[in-house]
Motif scaffolding. Structure first.
Motif, PDB file in Angstrom:
ATOM      1  N   GLY A   1       0.799  -1.228   0.058  1.00 12.29           N
ATOM      2  CA  GLY A   1      -0.078  -0.057   0.114  1.00 12.29           C
ATOM      3  C   GLY A   1       0.515   1.284  -0.054  1.00 12.29           C
ATOM      4  O   GLY A   1       0.879   2.111  -0.748  1.00 12.29           O
ATOM      5  N   ALA A   2       2.074   1.267   0.885  1.00 13.43           N
ATOM      6  CA  ALA A   2       2.862   2.528   0.609  1.00 13.43           C
ATOM      7  C   ALA A   2       3.650   2.433  -0.708  1.00 13.43           C
ATOM      8  O   ALA A   2       3.658   3.630  -0.952  1.00 13.43           O
ATOM      9  CB  ALA A   2       3.749   1.937   1.883  1.00 13.43           C
ATOM     10  N   VAL A   3       3.862   1.231  -1.085  1.00 15.29           N
ATOM     11  CA  VAL A   3       4.881   1.650  -2.522  1.00 15.29           C
ATOM     12  C   VAL A   3       3.893   2.262  -3.509  1.00 15.29           C
ATOM     13  O   VAL A   3       4.442   2.959  -4.816  1.00 15.29           O
ATOM     14  CB  VAL A   3       5.200  -0.133  -2.752  1.00 15.29           C
ATOM     15  CG1 VAL A   3       5.909   0.212  -4.109  1.00 15.29           C
ATOM     16  CG2 VAL A   3       6.669  -0.327  -1.924  1.00 15.29           C
ATOM     17  N   LEU A   4       2.623   1.352  -3.483  1.00  9.68           N
ATOM     18  CA  LEU A   4       1.244   2.173  -4.591  1.00  9.68           C
ATOM     19  C   LEU A   4       0.487   3.243  -4.502  1.00  9.68           C
ATOM     20  O   LEU A   4      -0.305   4.056  -5.313  1.00  9.68           O
ATOM     21  CB  LEU A   4       0.479   0.645  -4.385  1.00  9.68           C
ATOM     22  CG  LEU A   4       0.606  -0.070  -5.236  1.00  9.68           C
ATOM     23  CD1 LEU A   4      -0.007  -1.672  -5.552  1.00  9.68           C
ATOM     24  CD2 LEU A   4       1.532  -0.366  -6.567  1.00  9.68           C
ATOM     25  N   ASP A   5       0.710   3.688  -3.077  1.00 11.16           N
ATOM     26  CA  ASP A   5       0.333   4.690  -3.093  1.00 11.16           C
ATOM     27  C   ASP A   5      -1.266   4.804  -2.502  1.00 11.16           C
ATOM     28  O   ASP A   5      -2.088   5.432  -2.985  1.00 11.16           O
ATOM     29  CB  ASP A   5       0.462   6.122  -3.134  1.00 11.16           C
ATOM     30  CG  ASP A   5       0.100   7.348  -2.356  1.00 11.16           C
ATOM     31  OD1 ASP A   5       0.361   7.898  -1.274  1.00 11.16           O
ATOM     32  OD2 ASP A   5       0.242   8.612  -3.164  1.00 11.16           O
ATOM     33  N   VAL A   6      -2.022   3.553  -2.347  1.00 13.57           N
ATOM     34  CA  VAL A   6      -3.529   3.241  -2.020  1.00 13.57           C
ATOM     35  C   VAL A   6      -3.078   3.036  -0.153  1.00 13.57           C
ATOM     36  O   VAL A   6      -3.138   2.222   0.160  1.00 13.57           O
ATOM     37  CB  VAL A   6      -3.589   1.984  -2.546  1.00 13.57           C
ATOM     38  CG1 VAL A   6      -4.617   1.575  -2.419  1.00 13.57           C
ATOM     39  CG2 VAL A   6      -3.337   1.560  -3.642  1.00 13.57           C
ATOM     40  N   LEU A   7      -4.088   3.812   0.043  1.00 17.92           N
ATOM     41  CA  LEU A   7      -5.310   4.200   1.450  1.00 17.92           C
ATOM     42  C   LEU A   7      -5.764   3.005   2.056  1.00 17.92           C
ATOM     43  O   LEU A   7      -5.756   2.181   3.499  1.00 17.92           O
ATOM     44  CB  LEU A   7      -5.862   5.648   1.808  1.00 17.92           C
ATOM     45  CG  LEU A   7      -4.933   6.379   1.690  1.00 17.92           C
ATOM     46  CD1 LEU A   7      -5.234   8.061   1.646  1.00 17.92           C
ATOM     47  CD2 LEU A   7      -3.202   6.738   3.126  1.00 17.92           C
TER      48      LEU A   7
ATOM     49  N   LEU B   1      -3.306   0.149   2.333  1.00 16.86           N
ATOM     50  CA  LEU B   1      -2.689   0.080   4.099  1.00 16.86           C
ATOM     51  C   LEU B   1      -3.832  -0.031   5.231  1.00 16.86           C
ATOM     52  O   LEU B   1      -3.221  -0.721   6.170  1.00 16.86           O
ATOM     53  CB  LEU B   1      -2.368   1.870   4.312  1.00 16.86           C
ATOM     54  CG  LEU B   1      -1.516   2.000   3.269  1.00 16.86           C
ATOM     55  CD1 LEU B   1      -0.703   4.117   3.148  1.00 16.86           C
ATOM     56  CD2 LEU B   1       0.119   1.686   3.713  1.00 16.86           C
TER      57      LEU B   1
END
Length: 57
Positions: free
Chosen positions: A29-35, A38
């Motif tokens: 989630g952090a790499v793909l920037d998907v909350l 996360l």
């Protein structure tokens, strides 16, 4: 040192698997920037902690 029963080892394995899966989802989630990814990962880690606290062998 005492030996652990099969149930103790099963719970330990479940906690480790749930925590590792949660951390993996958090990293993704952090790499793909998907909350929402996360959030799912954080809840997985929280569930692992609660399981460990509730079931203390």
């Amino acid at each position: 040192m005492t030996t652990r029963s099969r149930a103790d080892r099963g719970i330990r394995t479940t906690v480790i698997a749930l925590g590792a899966a949660g951390l993996t989802v958090i990293a993704a989630g952090a790499v793909l920037d998907v909350l929402w990814l996360l959030g799912i990962g954080v809840w997985g880690v929280i569930a692992a902690m609660v399981l460990e606290l509730v079931y203390r062998p």
